[in-house]
Write a protein that holds these residues in place. Sequence first.
Motif, mmCIF file in Angstrom:
data_model
loop_
_atom_site.group_PDB
_atom_site.id
_atom_site.type_symbol
_atom_site.label_atom_id
_atom_site.label_comp_id
_atom_site.label_asym_id
_atom_site.label_seq_id
_atom_site.Cartn_x
_atom_site.Cartn_y
_atom_site.Cartn_z
ATOM 1 N N ASN A 11 -2.394 6.854 -4.944
ATOM 2 C CA ASN A 11 -2.744 6.044 -6.102
ATOM 3 C C ASN A 11 -2.139 6.672 -7.349
ATOM 4 O OD1 ASN A 11 -3.858 4.590 -8.114
ATOM 5 N ND2 ASN A 11 -5.993 4.945 -7.538
ATOM 6 N N GLN A 20 -5.067 10.987 -4.589
ATOM 7 C CA GLN A 20 -6.010 10.291 -3.698
ATOM 8 C C GLN A 20 -5.407 10.087 -2.315
ATOM 9 O OE1 GLN A 20 -7.404 6.855 -5.917
ATOM 10 N NE2 GLN A 20 -8.609 8.150 -7.270
ATOM 11 N N ASP A 61 2.685 5.864 -11.885
ATOM 12 C CA ASP A 61 2.982 4.537 -11.329
ATOM 13 C C ASP A 61 4.258 3.970 -11.929
ATOM 14 O OD1 ASP A 61 1.680 4.421 -13.730
ATOM 15 O OD2 ASP A 61 0.396 2.706 -13.222
ATOM 16 N N ARG A 79 -5.079 13.542 -13.123
ATOM 17 C CA ARG A 79 -5.702 12.216 -12.964
ATOM 18 C C ARG A 79 -6.723 11.999 -14.077
ATOM 19 N NH1 ARG A 79 -6.267 7.978 -10.162
ATOM 20 N NH2 ARG A 79 -4.801 8.653 -8.559
ATOM 21 N N ASP A 132 -1.986 5.154 -10.356
ATOM 22 C CA ASP A 132 -2.535 4.673 -11.622
ATOM 23 C C ASP A 132 -3.234 5.815 -12.348
ATOM 24 O OD1 ASP A 132 -1.701 2.279 -10.762
ATOM 25 O OD2 ASP A 132 -3.690 1.472 -10.260
ATOM 26 N N GLU A 134 0.868 -1.173 0.000
ATOM 27 C CA GLU A 134 0.000 0.000 0.000
ATOM 28 C C GLU A 134 0.907 1.226 0.000
ATOM 29 O OE1 GLU A 134 -3.194 1.294 -0.811
ATOM 30 O OE2 GLU A 134 -3.391 -0.797 -0.165
#
Lengths: 230, 792
Positions: B457, B532, B653, B621, B459, B453
């Motif tokens: 985020n 996020q 990422d 994003r 991605d 984790e």
Amino acid sequence: MLQLTDIERYYRNGLRKTWVLNRVNLNIKEGEFVTIMGPSGAGKSTLLNILGLLEAPSGGNYEFLGERVDKLSEKKRSELHKAYMGFVFQAYHLIDDLTVYENIETPLLYRGIGKKERKSMVAEILDRFNIVAKQDLFPDQLSGGQQQLVGVARAVISKPRLLLADEPTGNLHTKQGDQIMELFRELNKDGVTIIQVTHSERNAAYGTRKIELLDGNIQEDQYLESASAL
Amino acid sequence: MIRNYLKIAFRNLLKDKQHALINIVGLSLGMMVAILIMAYIYHEVKVDQSLPDKEEVGRVYRQWEKAKSLIIPSPLAPALRNEIDAIESATNIGYAREGLVVIDNQSQYIQDVAVADSAFFSVFRWAFKYGNREQAFEQLNSVVLSTATAERLFGDTNPIGKTLKYNDEVLCKVTGVLEPFEGESHLDYQMIAYIPMHSSSWTGASGLVYVRKLATSDTEDIESSMTAMANAYVRQEYLDDGEKIDEKRLPEWKIQPLQDIHLYSAQMKWNAYRGGDIRQIRMLSGLALIVLLLAGINYVNLATARSSRRSREVGMRKVMGASRVQVRSQFLAESLLQAFIALILAATLAELMMPIFNQLVDRDLSLLLILASPFPFYLLLLALATGFLSGIYPAIFLERQQPVHTIQGKSYKGKHTSTFRKALVVFQFTLSTALVIFIVIIWQQMEYITNQELGFNGDQVLVAEINTEDGMERLSRQKDAILQLPGVQSVSNVSGVPGDFSPDYGMELEGREENISAMMFFVDEGFDEVLQLEVTDGRFFDKMHPSDSIESFIVNESFVEAFGLDNPLEKRIRFPYEEESFGNIVGVVKDFHYRSLDSKIQPAIMSMRTDIGWLAQVAVRLDGQQIAASIHAIEGFWKQVEPQHPVKYHFLDEHFAQQYSNYYQLQKTVLYTSLLSILVAILGLFGLASFMAEQRTKEISVRKVLGASVQQLAALLVNAHLRLIFIAGLIAIPIAYFLANRWLQNFAARIELGVLPFILVLSGILVLAILTVGFKAIRVALANPAEHLKVE
């Protein structure tokens, strides 16, 4: 030529010693053709090995051409082999990976003889032994008698003064054996000293001297006058 | 004589093809690895070696107790020029991996650009193809190009006097073109621009500094006078700011010789140039040696095991007058012949494997390209050494045998020889088992890390770089327009994203005597949405609070914990050089990994101060439904932000995962090595097992006649070998444990070492060994005993 004085050879077996040769005294002159005979286990092969410097005696004195040789370094022994001795074995001991020609040539290689000279020497001996046609064959393509012929050719190519033969005809038919013995006699006439170990009286008759060995002792030592007449 | 040796060696090779094949394949695998790594080393040590200035020129770095840094305050270079006699010249260099050049409204990126001061060519006295070295940087806004770049930009003509716009900001005149470098160099700049540079104070840092010293001067003397001088300036600056200095935090100022730069800079901070790494070279060499050693052991083992077959021949040769040296030479001729055959195979394999290897070491090597160099000579040396080292023991072993024994057929069955062989097998399997366990643990750890984790985020987050100050300003004004583009969910203008280097700031925390230090992110109010992030206390920056952009701070949980804040929202922070206002901490975000997982999460602060921070990136994003359309739209939008700069972007990422590239590289390297070493070891085991099985054929036949079953017989043969493999496994476990444990120390977040990998690998290798040996054993056990008995 060579003189053995009180030569002993024993093996240690735990605390016990087992004698194979027991105080052997022997004098062999240049030009003799000596046959060593005796039952199995009498020490014939051991004696021959000691004579050929393949094995060191446990005790005693060995003079070869007037020099002590019983405690030589491997290098010195190798030099003596090169200079004076040739060997013939019952099982021929040809090198399987070499052709007849190459087998015969090998001792010359170790003596650093030039290529041209090697060629003529090998050619000469092939001719003399009548095996020119076989020169490119490998040992396993030959009969036993032929293999031993090669073995003898290899032993004498470097013109040794002493030829040592351990049961040279043991694996051969009588006829093949006779052929080898004839060869030995010729070599002997040319001046090569020969010492052979054999079981065969027939072979012994080719020699000039016969030594009977029993339990590590010389039992009998006789000169054969009639040898040449046979 | 030698021809005779070779002839016999060749015949022996053909006679026992399986044996020869095992030897040659094993040796060639080992040599292939060696060749690849030799080619790599050969390339690496040559970098920078043909530079004309390598004796006199060096690069300055600062050395603290734990870290070295290449980024140097800009006042150093002028001070060195003026105050230290042994320094002939010194220059400030800012390195850019890419720079934009605009000519006649056409823009293109140029790789490896140096922004330098006027002293550049008095330090680097390179040959000019066009223009004059001494006068090239007489005037500000001059550029010197490499031959390749000059041709690319201006064709074959002499470009002196032509102009170009650097980064769409500075109009520069071309004043020189360099002759191409001989060989590779880390200084292979495509363009060197003398334009205004960012400057810093003595306590800051701006760029690289290269110096030219007098040929007669001593580097250590220069270093100590440079340290004395520079630290005096630093102290003075602290004093002027009214601050105390911690003497322990003053660095030593040192010079790294030009020829060391390529291989000995990997651990230096801010090393933008991706050079070689001497540690990697050492590791690769070690691994190559292991594989080669294992292959050599195969040779020794098989040769001594087979010696009984050859000993009669040796005895006979000795009786015919062969000396020890001659016997030894003959056997060495055999091993050398095999080594040379293996070399040819290995070189072919190496050329085939080169693409994979190039990927591994990030180079573009080719064996064909270095054929004309002295490199083939090293290859011959390799074959000679391999052949000699693997042949010498069997040769000595065979030459030692007493001819009388061997001729009489008493083949030499020394007990210690078979013990020696067993020891070698154990050694082989210990090494390869340890490597395999190690790779399994590396793999586990990498899996663990990539599935961790992260706290954010990454991605579908596209990050674009802004190149110019104008661009930054335009973007901050038009940010909201990005939100209108297809597939865009949120947008944030930031100084850096996770995975970037985040600078360490000294800050004042209200009520604390000493300054605190924390990582600083300059962001805007969209940052938490784009990444996020989870806000655990208070709130994130918000447009509803206009004062956020001048005085508020957000901190992470580690910050709260590190400074023991019970009520973080009541605490206030300020930049130390700002006299007046403290700013409120308005929120706390849950910890997120902004650096790779090998380091612990440090205290971090976020601020919206655009007057201090450079918001040189924009993170967007996307919803991930229409990525192509989104990217296309962003590319179009970028024309309004930076008309001349084609947009440069990456996905967060992937960018974050790049931090692990070193580990992935290690993972691959160890994977290949362990596979090869286990292959070589198994190959050797197979050879040894088949030989042993043949040797015991008669015994097996007798046992069979006495009623032994095939299984019993196979077990008999297999067990002898399995014991060795098992012992090797037991020895390998602590070695692998130690290795893995040490490696895992690199990571702040790491797996617990369980027993599973150990058991798994050990049983895997045992199964492999059973299959290898069992195949041969069953064949022997199934044979008709009568055939083997009647011969005797």
